[in-house]
Design a protein around this motif. Structure first.
Motif, PDB file in Angstrom:
ATOM      1  N   PHE A   1     -12.550  61.319  15.674  1.00 29.58           N
ATOM      2  CA  PHE A   1     -12.749  62.435  14.717  1.00 29.58           C
ATOM      3  C   PHE A   1     -10.783  62.502  15.319  1.00 29.58           C
ATOM      4  CE2 PHE A   1     -11.495  66.905  15.962  1.00 29.58           C
ATOM      5  CZ  PHE A   1     -12.063  67.331  14.602  1.00 29.58           C
ATOM      6  N   MET A   2     -10.773  62.249  16.691  1.00 30.58           N
ATOM      7  CA  MET A   2      -9.167  62.845  17.728  1.00 30.58           C
ATOM      8  C   MET A   2      -7.983  61.422  16.657  1.00 30.58           C
ATOM      9  SD  MET A   2      -9.723  65.713  18.983  1.00 30.58           S
ATOM     10  CE  MET A   2      -7.460  65.312  19.560  1.00 30.58           C
ATOM     11  N   ARG A   3      -7.846  60.643  15.824  1.00 29.02           N
ATOM     12  CA  ARG A   3      -7.497  59.513  15.680  1.00 29.02           C
ATOM     13  C   ARG A   3      -6.824  60.602  13.998  1.00 29.02           C
ATOM     14  NH1 ARG A   3     -10.235  55.016  15.626  1.00 29.02           N
ATOM     15  NH2 ARG A   3      -9.910  54.945  17.532  1.00 29.02           N
ATOM     16  N   HIS A   4      -8.133  60.762  13.757  1.00 31.87           N
ATOM     17  CA  HIS A   4      -7.856  60.837  12.889  1.00 31.87           C
ATOM     18  C   HIS A   4      -6.898  62.817  12.753  1.00 31.87           C
ATOM     19  CE1 HIS A   4      -9.422  58.014   9.413  1.00 31.87           C
ATOM     20  NE2 HIS A   4      -9.831  57.807  10.419  1.00 31.87           N
ATOM     21  N   TRP A   5      -7.989  62.898  13.086  1.00 31.74           N
ATOM     22  CA  TRP A   5      -6.842  64.902  13.427  1.00 31.74           C
ATOM     23  C   TRP A   5      -5.470  64.746  14.219  1.00 31.74           C
ATOM     24  CZ3 TRP A   5      -7.888  69.793  13.233  1.00 31.74           C
ATOM     25  CH2 TRP A   5      -7.733  70.237  13.493  1.00 31.74           C
ATOM     26  N   PHE A   6      -4.864  63.576  14.728  1.00 26.76           N
ATOM     27  CA  PHE A   6      -4.461  63.430  14.512  1.00 26.76           C
ATOM     28  C   PHE A   6      -2.674  63.377  13.858  1.00 26.76           C
ATOM     29  CE2 PHE A   6      -4.676  64.473  19.347  1.00 26.76           C
ATOM     30  CZ  PHE A   6      -4.358  65.689  20.048  1.00 26.76           C
TER      31      PHE A   6
ATOM     32  N   VAL B   1       4.399  59.254  19.530  1.00 24.71           N
ATOM     33  CA  VAL B   1       4.903  59.896  18.929  1.00 24.71           C
ATOM     34  C   VAL B   1       4.478  61.323  20.015  1.00 24.71           C
ATOM     35  CG1 VAL B   1       4.574  61.211  17.506  1.00 24.71           C
ATOM     36  CG2 VAL B   1       6.709  62.747  18.616  1.00 24.71           C
ATOM     37  N   THR B   2       3.271  61.794  19.153  1.00 24.99           N
ATOM     38  CA  THR B   2       1.433  61.816  19.915  1.00 24.99           C
ATOM     39  C   THR B   2       1.194  61.489  21.439  1.00 24.99           C
ATOM     40  OG1 THR B   2       0.699  62.351  17.993  1.00 24.99           O
ATOM     41  CG2 THR B   2      -0.570  61.714  19.391  1.00 24.99           C
ATOM     42  N   ASP B   3       1.337  59.798  21.807  1.00 18.30           N
ATOM     43  CA  ASP B   3       0.836  59.650  23.314  1.00 18.30           C
ATOM     44  C   ASP B   3       2.423  59.682  23.852  1.00 18.30           C
ATOM     45  OD1 ASP B   3      -1.017  58.225  21.738  1.00 18.30           O
ATOM     46  OD2 ASP B   3      -0.312  56.271  21.846  1.00 18.30           O
ATOM     47  N   LEU B   4       2.989  59.800  23.958  1.00 17.48           N
ATOM     48  CA  LEU B   4       4.014  60.650  24.372  1.00 17.48           C
ATOM     49  C   LEU B   4       4.522  62.045  24.926  1.00 17.48           C
ATOM     50  CD1 LEU B   4       7.203  58.433  22.948  1.00 17.48           C
ATOM     51  CD2 LEU B   4       6.144  58.637  25.569  1.00 17.48           C
ATOM     52  N   SER B   5       3.979  63.201  23.561  1.00 15.77           N
ATOM     53  CA  SER B   5       3.938  64.002  24.070  1.00 15.77           C
ATOM     54  C   SER B   5       2.672  64.518  24.955  1.00 15.77           C
ATOM     55  CB  SER B   5       2.884  65.239  22.619  1.00 15.77           C
ATOM     56  OG  SER B   5       2.300  66.270  23.164  1.00 15.77           O
ATOM     57  N   GLY B   6       1.347  63.554  25.234  1.00 19.54           N
ATOM     58  CA  GLY B   6       0.039  63.398  25.670  1.00 19.54           C
ATOM     59  C   GLY B   6       0.457  63.376  26.974  1.00 19.54           C
ATOM     60  N   ALA B   7       1.306  62.447  27.015  1.00 19.18           N
ATOM     61  CA  ALA B   7       1.640  61.536  28.827  1.00 19.18           C
ATOM     62  C   ALA B   7       2.847  63.051  29.544  1.00 19.18           C
ATOM     63  CB  ALA B   7       2.572  60.980  28.625  1.00 19.18           C
ATOM     64  N   LEU B   8       3.391  63.370  28.995  1.00 15.45           N
ATOM     65  CA  LEU B   8       4.358  64.594  29.277  1.00 15.45           C
ATOM     66  C   LEU B   8       3.661  66.024  29.636  1.00 15.45           C
ATOM     67  CD1 LEU B   8       7.287  63.945  27.382  1.00 15.45           C
ATOM     68  CD2 LEU B   8       7.776  63.423  29.559  1.00 15.45           C
ATOM     69  N   ARG B   9       2.217  66.231  29.006  1.00 13.57           N
ATOM     70  CA  ARG B   9       1.681  67.345  28.915  1.00 13.57           C
ATOM     71  C   ARG B   9       0.517  67.480  30.541  1.00 13.57           C
ATOM     72  NH1 ARG B   9      -2.388  68.895  25.532  1.00 13.57           N
ATOM     73  NH2 ARG B   9      -1.564  67.079  24.306  1.00 13.57           N
ATOM     74  N   ALA B  10       0.525  65.868  30.397  1.00 11.26           N
ATOM     75  CA  ALA B  10      -0.389  65.133  31.894  1.00 11.26           C
ATOM     76  C   ALA B  10       0.471  65.299  32.847  1.00 11.26           C
ATOM     77  CB  ALA B  10      -0.435  63.796  31.975  1.00 11.26           C
TER      78      ALA B  10
ATOM     79  N   LYS C   1      11.100  59.379  30.129  1.00 11.99           N
ATOM     80  CA  LYS C   1      10.111  59.587  29.000  1.00 11.99           C
ATOM     81  C   LYS C   1      10.169  61.188  28.579  1.00 11.99           C
ATOM     82  CE  LYS C   1       5.707  58.905  31.811  1.00 11.99           C
ATOM     83  NZ  LYS C   1       4.772  60.261  32.400  1.00 11.99           N
ATOM     84  N   PHE C   2      10.898  61.948  29.032  1.00  9.88           N
ATOM     85  CA  PHE C   2      11.141  63.376  27.756  1.00  9.88           C
ATOM     86  C   PHE C   2      12.232  62.356  26.891  1.00  9.88           C
ATOM     87  CE2 PHE C   2      13.519  66.564  27.539  1.00  9.88           C
ATOM     88  CZ  PHE C   2      13.348  67.816  26.648  1.00  9.88           C
ATOM     89  N   GLU C   3      13.462  61.269  27.585  1.00  8.18           N
ATOM     90  CA  GLU C   3      14.099  61.245  26.251  1.00  8.18           C
ATOM     91  C   GLU C   3      13.483  60.086  25.019  1.00  8.18           C
ATOM     92  OE1 GLU C   3      17.146  59.006  28.811  1.00  8.18           O
ATOM     93  OE2 GLU C   3      18.217  61.644  29.489  1.00  8.18           O
ATOM     94  N   ARG C   4      13.013  59.461  24.893  1.00  9.79           N
ATOM     95  CA  ARG C   4      11.790  58.681  24.540  1.00  9.79           C
ATOM     96  C   ARG C   4      11.785  60.017  23.682  1.00  9.79           C
ATOM     97  NH1 ARG C   4       7.971  55.225  27.156  1.00  9.79           N
ATOM     98  NH2 ARG C   4       7.437  54.840  25.369  1.00  9.79           N
ATOM     99  N   PHE C   5      10.528  60.331  23.761  1.00 10.25           N
ATOM    100  CA  PHE C   5       9.640  61.863  23.322  1.00 10.25           C
ATOM    101  C   PHE C   5      11.055  62.889  22.305  1.00 10.25           C
ATOM    102  CE2 PHE C   5       7.715  65.930  23.196  1.00 10.25           C
ATOM    103  CZ  PHE C   5       7.199  66.194  22.220  1.00 10.25           C
ATOM    104  N   GLU C   6      11.807  62.801  23.283  1.00  3.41           N
ATOM    105  CA  GLU C   6      12.903  63.531  21.760  1.00  3.41           C
ATOM    106  C   GLU C   6      13.542  62.596  21.346  1.00  3.41           C
ATOM    107  OE1 GLU C   6      16.118  67.166  23.254  1.00  3.41           O
ATOM    108  OE2 GLU C   6      16.517  65.268  24.232  1.00  3.41           O
ATOM    109  N   ALA C   7      14.325  62.123  21.417  1.00  6.43           N
ATOM    110  CA  ALA C   7      14.527  61.060  20.481  1.00  6.43           C
ATOM    111  C   ALA C   7      13.495  61.190  19.038  1.00  6.43           C
ATOM    112  CB  ALA C   7      14.243  59.934  21.021  1.00  6.43           C
ATOM    113  N   ARG C   8      12.009  60.907  19.225  1.00  6.15           N
ATOM    114  CA  ARG C   8      11.112  60.205  18.068  1.00  6.15           C
ATOM    115  C   ARG C   8      10.712  61.727  17.518  1.00  6.15           C
ATOM    116  NH1 ARG C   8      11.141  56.409  16.588  1.00  6.15           N
ATOM    117  NH2 ARG C   8       8.851  56.551  15.539  1.00  6.15           N
ATOM    118  N   LEU C   9      10.466  63.133  18.321  1.00  7.54           N
ATOM    119  CA  LEU C   9      11.069  64.243  17.059  1.00  7.54           C
ATOM    120  C   LEU C   9      12.201  64.527  16.288  1.00  7.54           C
ATOM    121  CD1 LEU C   9      10.289  66.654  20.324  1.00  7.54           C
ATOM    122  CD2 LEU C   9       8.566  65.749  18.648  1.00  7.54           C
TER     123      LEU C   9
END
Length: 453
Positions: A181-186, A204-213, A227-235
């Motif tokens: 369910f969550m795979r298709h939800w995301f 991009v979802t995994d980086l978001s989750g890791a930073l939120r953790a 980690k944040f710079e990789r996330f920002e680059a994907r955005l």
């Protein structure tokens, strides 16, 4: 008021009551620590499982009810180095939300540090002029005032596409799992936010989750710049494509000022869709355990083209009830920017203010429906503002994506039940004749499912 409470407040004449050291320790151990341990930004599944086993939120509600009986219904200061007050009365909760962000600052100290890990320039981490600017930008892109988002046709098509792919996979195995369910939800979330080109970008979802953790630790954990710079680059990569029929496409058409930092508003949207998925999943659990309500949900979507906007009032109500029974934002935090006056005295500036949503939603000493699945609270002529039910917060800082989230979650829930039926094993099944559990772990749910005859 007990002698303990009286002795703890005599030195604070004119101020709202302060809990004794013993009662402060109880509140910390029974309310605040379990809240933080499960994860305020992203849930920690093993601790959620443990909290469900012990039904810790029921214990927390009982403790806050006890404090209300001892100290009265007004705000209660705790005897801690960090000045913190608990809100114990529904009317006081309404006031705090109605008078945010001034004098009840929405970007509390802990929240700024937590969100700084992944959205340092987001609206929830802002105050003053930057907050006003970013809030206005969010409202334009998310089409906040509109009951139905301006891109509803395009976005609902993405919901149905992903739901149908998920259902095809599940039909083949006869099982609908949380992970599937969550795979298709995301996938749906990425298509809604960025466009179809981003559907498979799990990074991009995994980086978001890791930073939120990381954000769960607030100021106790250093920020990960790499980690944040990789996330920002994907955005930035996805937003540069500005695909029509997506929020990114709307962003490209929405004016921004130098202080808006548009791409830093997106992490909050990704964040918000995580608990939205949990709420949708739990709504399906609730319907599986309540056959009459399931019949109504199925009837509502019979012969409906869910790719087109429809008023799925009952499906929306089920999602909202899921959020009432099990708030995905259990702790609403504020900081006072000035002294505030209450019927029991003054609450000085600089206090953190905590609204514990499970207490507001499940206070069985005040709410007859506290432990029932009661979708009717959100339908027809019923007024949810008559009591402090705050699944999306409330007041001037209410979630700007509320209507969009409910549009997409109700469509997903509607599609799941439109042509399929579900069964849970006894250990996860909810009995409609029993009080709903105070905590329900969504991560260990697997439905047996099949196409309806």
């Amino acid at each position: 008021m007990t002698s303990t409470a009286t002795s703890s407040t005599t030195a604070d004449t004119g101020l709202v009551p302060r809990a004794s050291v013993a009662d402060t320790l109880r509140a910390v151990n029974l309310v605040l620590l379990p809240l933080v341990a499960r994860g305020l930004i992203v849930r920690r599944p093993p601790l959620v499982a443990g909290a469900e086993k012990l039904q810790l939120d029921r214990t927390a509600v009982r403790e806050l009810q006890r404090l209300r009986r001892i100290y009265g219904p007004g705000p209660l200061r705790l005897a801690l180095p960090r000045a913190v007050a608990l809100i114990l009365d529904p009317e006081d909760a309404k006031r705090v939300l109605a008078e945010s962000p001034e004098p009840f600052r929405a970007d509390s100290l802990e929240k700024r540090h937590a969100l700084g890990h992944f959205q340092p320039y987001g609206v929830l981490a802002s105050s003053g002029v930057p907050r006003d600017d970013r809030r206005a930008y969010n409202e334009q892109v998310l089409d906040t005032p509109a009951p139905v988002h301006c891109l509803a046709d395009e976005l609902l098509g993405k919901v149905v596409d992903e739901a149908d792919t998920l259902l095809a996979v599940s039909e083949a195995t006869g099982r609908l799992t949380w992970d599937d369910f969550m795979r298709h939800w995301f996938r749906m979330v990425r298509r809604v936010v960025f466009g179809d080109h981003a559907a498979d970008d799990e990074e991009v979802t995994d980086l978001s989750g890791a930073l939120r953790a990381d954000g769960n630790w607030s100021y106790l954990k250093p920020k990960s710049r790499r980690k944040f710079e990789r996330f920002e680059a994907r955005l930035l990569h996805h937003l540069a494509k500005a695909e029509p029929g997506s929020l990114a496409g709307l962003m490209a058409q929405t004016p921004a000022s130098p202080i808006t930092v548009p791409h830093m508003q997106v992490p909050q949207w990704l964040f918000a869709f995580d608990p939205a998925g949990i709420a949708t999943w739990r709504a399906l659990v609730l319907l599986e355990g309540h056959p009459r309500q399931m019949e109504r949900a199925v009837s509502e979507v019979a012969d409906v083209d869910l790719r087109r906007p429809h008023e799925l009032e009952f499906a929306r109500a089920c999602v909202l009830e899921s959020l009432r029974l099990w708030p995905t934002t259990p702790g609403i935090l504020r900081d006072t920017t000035e002294d505030t006056e209450w019927s029991t005295g003054t609450l000085p500036a600089g206090h953190g203010v905590v609204l514990f949503a499970p207490y507001l939603h499940r206070d069985d000493e005040r709410l007859a429906f506290a432990d029932r699945f009661e979708p009717s609270l959100w339908t027809g002529d019923h007024d949810p503002d008559a009591f402090p039910l705050v699944p999306f917060s409330a007041g001037p800082v209410v979630c700007p994506g509320r209507n969009l989230v409910l549009l997409l979650t109700s469509a997903m829930l509607g599609r799941l039940v439109q042509h399929h039926e579900y069964r849970l094993p006894a250990r996860r099944h909810l009995d409609a004749t029993e009080p709903m559990p105070a905590i329900y772990d969504p991560f260990r749910v697997t439905f047996a499912m099949r196409r309806r005859a």
